[in-house]
Write an enzyme that holds these catalytic residues in place. Sequence first.
Site, PDB file in Angstrom:
ATOM      1  CE  LYS A 178       6.977  -1.826  -5.010  1.00 47.37           C
ATOM      2  NZ  LYS A 178       6.140  -1.991  -4.608  1.00 47.37           N
ATOM      3  CG  ASP A 205       2.920  -1.517  -6.778  1.00 44.37           C
ATOM      4  OD1 ASP A 205       3.475  -0.394  -6.546  1.00 44.37           O
ATOM      5  OD2 ASP A 205       3.852  -2.094  -5.805  1.00 44.37           O
ATOM      6  CD  GLU A 224       1.658   3.085  -4.918  1.00 44.29           C
ATOM      7  OE1 GLU A 224       1.749   3.841  -6.021  1.00 44.29           O
ATOM      8  OE2 GLU A 224       2.083   2.235  -4.046  1.00 44.29           O
ATOM      9  CD  GLU A 283      18.557   0.814  -4.354  1.00 42.77           C
ATOM     10  OE1 GLU A 283      19.491   0.955  -4.989  1.00 42.77           O
ATOM     11  OE2 GLU A 283      17.901   0.089  -4.504  1.00 42.77           O
TER      12      GLU A 283
HETATM   13  N1  HSE Z   1       1.858   0.442  -2.562  1.00 40.15           N
HETATM   14  C1  HSE Z   1       3.518   0.184  -2.364  1.00 40.15           C
HETATM   15  C2  HSE Z   1       3.215  -0.897  -1.995  1.00 40.15           C
HETATM   16  C3  HSE Z   1       4.443   1.441  -2.248  1.00 40.15           C
HETATM   17  O1  HSE Z   1       3.232  -1.916  -0.505  1.00 40.15           O
HETATM   18  O2  HSE Z   1       4.570  -1.955  -1.776  1.00 40.15           O
HETATM   19  C4  HSE Z   1       5.451   0.678  -2.392  1.00 40.15           C
HETATM   20  O3  HSE Z   1       6.463   0.576  -3.414  1.00 40.15           O
END
Ligand code: HSE
Length: 408
Positions: free
Chosen positions: A200, A196, A185, A124
């Site tokens: 997602k 990133d 990150e 999650e």
């Molecule tokens: N580096 C990611 C962000 C962390 O800034 O959304 C959370 O997944």
Amino acid sequence: MINIAIMGHGTVGSGVAELLINENGRIEDAVKSQINVKYILDLRKFDNLSYSDKFTDDFKVISDDDEIKIVVEVMGGINPAYQFVKECLLKGKSVVTSNKELVAAKGAELIDIANKNNVNFLFEASVGGGIPILRPLISCLAANEISEINGILNGTTNFILNKMIKDNMDFEDALKIAQDKGYAEKDPTADIEGHDACRKICILAALAFKKHVYPNQVETTGITDITLDDIEYADNFGFVIKLIGSAKKLASGNISASVRPTLVSKENMLSNVDGVFNAISVKGDAVGDVLFYGRGAGKMPTASAVVGDVIDCAKHLNAREYLYWNDGFDSYVETPDESTVLYVNATSDNSSELLESIISLFGEDIKMLRSSKDNSVAFLTNKDTKSKLLSKIKCIKADKIKILHTLF
Ligand code: HSE
């Protein structure tokens, strides 16, 4: 008592340890059993914590211990997380992870291993930080055929863009603050180049459309080219710039997917999502539009989602089997010739030639804005297929052209 191990004691891992170790009975009440953090795996030494005695730097200690029923993986990255997670699942331990890179690359395989071994693989926290999104998507919205997902999926870039918009701060200063706050990150390239957010949207698309989407199938652009000028132009046109991840079901049965800086209309709710907050808009055939909103990064919001999964695992130590998708294939992600409006920022030393060429291509009525600082002109095209718009834009007499998508 249920024994667990936490692999990784960085920003998220330390939040998970604090929530579980300092808990005041609430979690025990929910699980009807105590959750005992038996080990924390990290190569670094943490000598001054109340739980320093739990640290080990040897993965075998965890994998060989039959008392460990749940392993939390919050190390990040593919290696060695992939080998460790796989071994834990094969040994009959459930795994909870916040590692979107791992899930986006190996999700289908790890879910399959988990199912075959009658354990859970839950993630999650891998999308939207503390926002409950994956469970609602596949459980509460299970009656729907999902047609589209659009979201602000990266807290760091949303924070940076917001600082640029609201405080006129430059990119590097805003990034430094996001790093200090623990949003970025380890290597912030993954945030600012859109990787990133790409991971997602792959996970969301896989869950919504039931086939694995690999990050290299998603057209991905980050925010490094966005200037304060673009932000000002967008504002004057009635838009704000956001990094938007998007996945759509196509009539062919395949999908389209992208991550790109987008001019979002101020009428769209996503335009009001500020700072580290994320928001994910999901369209289902029965429910219509649903918006999920909350903190998308940071220690405790992300730890909240991880511990929620730990509690779920502890309450159901055998496989839940509600998270699944099949493997994907090369031609599954298409780039359709969508009907759209594009934002164009064109620069030329010969401004009269630039303006004339734009007017002859896009008409007299087009609203153009000019920068007082440089020789740039910005405008929004009329609505047309992307291929037609791009072939016209190619004919603009400019030294440099930047094109961004829009979302109304
Ligand atoms: N580096 C990611 C962000 C962390 O800034 O959304 C959370 O997944």
